[in-house]
Design an enzyme around this catalytic site. Sequence first.
Site, short mmCIF file in Angstrom:
data_model
loop_
_atom_site.label_atom_id
_atom_site.label_comp_id
_atom_site.label_asym_id
_atom_site.label_seq_id
_atom_site.Cartn_x
_atom_site.Cartn_y
_atom_site.Cartn_z
N GLY A 10 36.29 9.06 15.02
CA GLY A 10 35.48 9.85 14.09
C GLY A 10 36.39 10.70 13.20
NE ARG A 71 33.08 6.36 16.47
CZ ARG A 71 33.53 7.54 16.83
NH1 ARG A 71 34.56 7.63 17.64
NH2 ARG A 71 32.97 8.64 16.37
CG ASP A 102 38.83 10.15 24.36
OD1 ASP A 102 38.45 9.89 23.19
OD2 ASP A 102 38.03 10.34 25.29
CB THR A 124 38.34 15.11 18.95
OG1 THR A 124 36.94 15.30 19.19
CG2 THR A 124 39.10 15.81 20.04
CB ILE A 125 34.93 18.08 15.42
CG1 ILE A 125 33.86 17.10 15.86
CG2 ILE A 125 35.44 17.76 14.03
CD1 ILE A 125 32.53 17.32 15.14
CG ASP A 126 33.41 15.92 20.26
OD1 ASP A 126 32.85 16.37 19.25
OD2 ASP A 126 33.07 14.87 20.81
CG ASP A 128 36.41 15.59 24.02
OD1 ASP A 128 37.29 15.34 23.18
OD2 ASP A 128 35.44 14.84 24.22
NE ARG A 170 31.68 10.11 21.78
CZ ARG A 170 31.11 9.09 21.16
NH1 ARG A 170 30.15 8.42 21.76
NH2 ARG A 170 31.48 8.73 19.95
CD GLU A 221 26.91 14.20 20.01
OE1 GLU A 221 26.18 13.70 19.14
OE2 GLU A 221 28.15 14.10 19.99
CG HIS A 272 27.88 12.32 11.00
ND1 HIS A 272 26.71 11.90 11.57
CD2 HIS A 272 28.88 11.61 11.58
CE1 HIS A 272 26.98 10.95 12.45
NE2 HIS A 272 28.28 10.76 12.48
O1 F6P Z 1 33.99 11.83 18.77
C1 F6P Z 1 33.66 12.80 17.88
C2 F6P Z 1 32.20 12.71 17.49
O2 F6P Z 1 32.03 13.58 16.42
C3 F6P Z 1 31.22 13.02 18.64
O3 F6P Z 1 30.97 14.37 18.80
C4 F6P Z 1 30.00 12.26 18.21
O4 F6P Z 1 29.21 11.88 19.32
C5 F6P Z 1 30.55 11.07 17.55
O5 F6P Z 1 31.83 11.41 17.06
C6 F6P Z 1 29.69 10.52 16.43
O6 F6P Z 1 30.25 9.33 15.99
P1 F6P Z 1 29.80 8.49 14.73
O7 F6P Z 1 30.41 9.14 13.53
O8 F6P Z 1 30.36 7.16 14.98
O9 F6P Z 1 28.31 8.55 14.67
#
Ligand code: F6P
Length: 342
Positions: A10, A71, A102, A124-126, A128, A170, A221, A272
Amino acid sequence: MKVGILTGGGDCPGLNAVIRAVVRRGLEFGYEFVGIRDGWKGLVLGDTVPLTKASISGLLTKGGTVLGTSRTNPLKNEEDKEKLLQNIKELGLDCIVCIGGDDTLGVAAELYDMGINTVGVPKTIDNDLSGTDFTFGFDTAVSIVTEALDRLHTTTEAHHRVMVVEVMGRHAGWIAVYGGLAGGADLILIPEEPFEMKDVLRVVEDRKADGKNFSIIVTAEGAFPKQAGGIITKDRALDAFGNAKLGGVGELLAQEIEDKTGLETRFVVLGHLQRGGTPTAFDRILASRFGVAAAELIEEKNFGRMVALSGHDIVNVAIREATSKTKTVNKEVFRVASIFFS
Ligand code: F6P
């Protein structure tokens, strides 16, 4: 030294600032740079673009990634793996700087074990990813969530409603906890702490009994009710790394709260919006420091390593170590946030 750079997974505010910093520092060492388009996919297809001092000019503030992302998991089948290894050879790459989370870095670790020189930059914005206190992009996402909560507060209070705000996260609830704490959430739900619906309803009802006629609930989420036993998804599709497309917990909560309490409830999925646009000052600085450190790791021939933030310092850790487990929410910060629940 010929160095490839790719961005995978992402997108994340600060990716372009990292690319700029790796190239600026690497040019001082006399390196030649090749941008690989759309993450690992570009290396399978041999789709590249030269990166020069001129082409990286103006990237510091730009959101998204000029290299594109995907991805794609190039190690999922033998044919792609062979093409990837062949292209690395044909392009004459001495090292690949892999900017990703990751999944992208998991591939970088595998390639390193196969004898390819890789260097990782955590994205990663997450937030994690293990091995680093913070990833760039997280601070920007938290700022966006905070501003959204400030705006949602005024309309929620005016209408005496309950507002459920679903944010990204996630496997870990970093954005929910930091955004929720900064934005004054009355309850924060995270994947690390499966919730009981009765506890959610109690918070809303207690607030009403206290004379507060509105509530803001922030949910990651990836949060889920204990009874569900796992993440909530709207669609069963998985990406190449086996990740489900999350979403739906906010809607489920809003429906349940309105049904059980009779209070008018709305939900908002920030989605997003949290990943788009220009990075904050913190993320621009962190991305620049990471990029410079990544180029310096190459100069030291210190491969298979990922640059990382430890306290105020830039350090490096084995990519394998960083991708071995999810970094879950800091318990102390969650405890502080929970003092303000209800
Ligand atoms: O992995 C980062 C992330 O922003 C998650 O928080 C989210 O679930 C996912 O990407 C969304 O992915 P996509 O842009 O493929 O919908």
